[in-house]
Design an enzyme around this catalytic site. Structure first.
Site, mmCIF file in Angstrom:
data_model
loop_
_atom_site.group_PDB
_atom_site.id
_atom_site.type_symbol
_atom_site.label_atom_id
_atom_site.label_comp_id
_atom_site.label_asym_id
_atom_site.label_seq_id
_atom_site.Cartn_x
_atom_site.Cartn_y
_atom_site.Cartn_z
ATOM 1 N N TYR A 1 6.755 6.238 3.856
ATOM 2 C CA TYR A 1 7.833 6.806 3.045
ATOM 3 C C TYR A 1 8.937 7.446 3.880
ATOM 4 C CZ TYR A 1 6.113 5.117 -1.269
ATOM 5 O OH TYR A 1 5.774 4.250 -2.280
ATOM 6 N N ALA B 1 0.855 -1.194 0.000
ATOM 7 C CA ALA B 1 0.000 0.000 0.000
ATOM 8 C C ALA B 1 0.890 1.243 0.000
ATOM 9 C CB ALA B 1 -0.896 -0.010 1.227
ATOM 10 N N LYS B 2 0.484 2.238 -0.763
ATOM 11 C CA LYS B 2 1.268 3.473 -0.848
ATOM 12 C C LYS B 2 0.738 4.448 0.194
ATOM 13 C CE LYS B 2 3.196 5.743 -4.805
ATOM 14 N NZ LYS B 2 4.600 5.521 -4.576
ATOM 15 N N ILE B 3 1.210 4.288 1.409
ATOM 16 C CA ILE B 3 0.738 5.077 2.553
ATOM 17 C C ILE B 3 1.843 6.068 2.931
ATOM 18 C CG2 ILE B 3 0.046 4.969 4.985
ATOM 19 C CD1 ILE B 3 -1.122 2.162 4.359
#
Ligand code: PMP
Length: 307
Positions: free
Chosen positions: A164, A158-160
């Protein structure tokens, strides 16, 4: 790369002026990384702006939100249309597109579900992420001392936003060491991915990439390159990759929306193959850039024209 403001940003359902797309300092996302996002490119294909793999990116945005128990108050189609509207409003022929959905002002407790969900789409003019030379000559990378998150800590697929921080630690350390980019190992010590790229290894005529179980993002470019490789008779094997396989590879390359298809010419100062872009990487680049520039027919329906 500095951001040059464009005219409009899509903010919660309508286009507003760049300067009016503001967020309050009490927004939950600012404190805890409570956001999901995408990174998408529109290419000038035959001179017209064409979004690359719009549907898979929008689907991944919704999947990231689902994993994070966040309800995006729009449909897939509305977000896709909003992306195309923003490109048209800013008169882009090519751009980088950043849909961002985050928890706004509504409390600072760690259960964020009382916070309203805000949705923005930012577009910016953007060139090569790792530089033009990188595409032709390759980049020097180093194995990071930071690992990718273990699967029971953060959902790597998931790009949460908050996740990052891991990528930022990798990127800063790599820059301090004079590398263009870092490659992280997964929690078990196998090769995972770059701070914002998937990685591929070519060895003895076969292509390998780490499986999703190695804490990698399910890259959209990764999937496209797997399709292109298969078409050219070199199907990609998703296998655990030990670190030393990088050093002894014939070729290595990164894939990603930002990095596109970028050769890697050294790892930890060890020269990879001939130390230059290899023939397999070059062939995949030709296909990839051929399709995105409109010079090769878009036989997979990867392009969505905004104009
Ligand atoms: N891994 C990570 C950690 C990333 O942030 C990205 C960029 N989204 C990628 C891989 C490549 O994914 P994609 O090809 O979908 O851009």
């Amino acid at each position: 790369m500095p951001i040059t403001p464009v005219a409009f940003i899509w903010a919660n359902g309508s286009l507003v002026r760049w300067d009016d797309a503001q967020v309050h300092v009490a927004a939950h996302a600012l404190h805890y990384g409570s956001s999901v996002f995408e990174g998408i490119r529109a290419y000038a294909a035959g001179g017209r702006p064409a979004v690359f793999c719009l549907e898979p990116h929008v689907r991944r945005l919704f999947n990231s939100a689902k994993v994070y128990r966040m309800e995006i108050p729009y449909t897939h189609d509305e977000i896709s249309e909003a992306i195309l509207d923003t490109i048209r409003a800013n008169k882009h022929t090519s751009c980088y597109i950043r849909p961002l959905v985050f928890r706004g002002v509504g409390g600072l407790s760690l259960d964020p579900r009382s916070c309203p969900v805000e949705t923005f789409i930012v577009t910016i003019e953007w060139g090569r992420y790792l530089g033009e030379e990188a595409i032709n000559e390759g980049v020097d990378v180093g194995i990071s001392s930071w690992r990718r998150m273990a699967p029971n800590t953060f959902p790597a697929a998931a790009k949460i936003g908050g996740q990052y921080i891991n990528s930022q630690l990798m990127a800063m350390e790599a820059a301090e060491h004079g590398y263009a980019e870092a490659v992280a190992l997964d929690a078990n010590g196998f090769v995972s991915e770059g701070s914002g790229e998937n990685i591929f290894v070519v060895r003895d005529g076969a292509i390998y990439t780490p499986p999703l179980a190695s804490s990698v993002l399910q890259g959209v470019t990764r999937r496209c390159v797997m399709v292109l490789a298969e078409e050219s008779g070199m199907p990609v094997r998703e296998e655990l990759i030990p670190r030393e396989l990088l050093y002894t590879a014939d070729e290595i390359f990164f894939t990603g929306t930002a990095a596109e298809v970028t050769p890697i010419r050294s790892v930890d100062h060890i020269t990879i193959g001939s130390g230059r872009r290899g023939p397999v990487t070059e062939q995949l680049q030709q296909e990839f850039f051929g399709i995105t520039s409109g010079e090769i027919a878009d036989r997979h329906g990867w392009l969505t024209f905004a104009v």
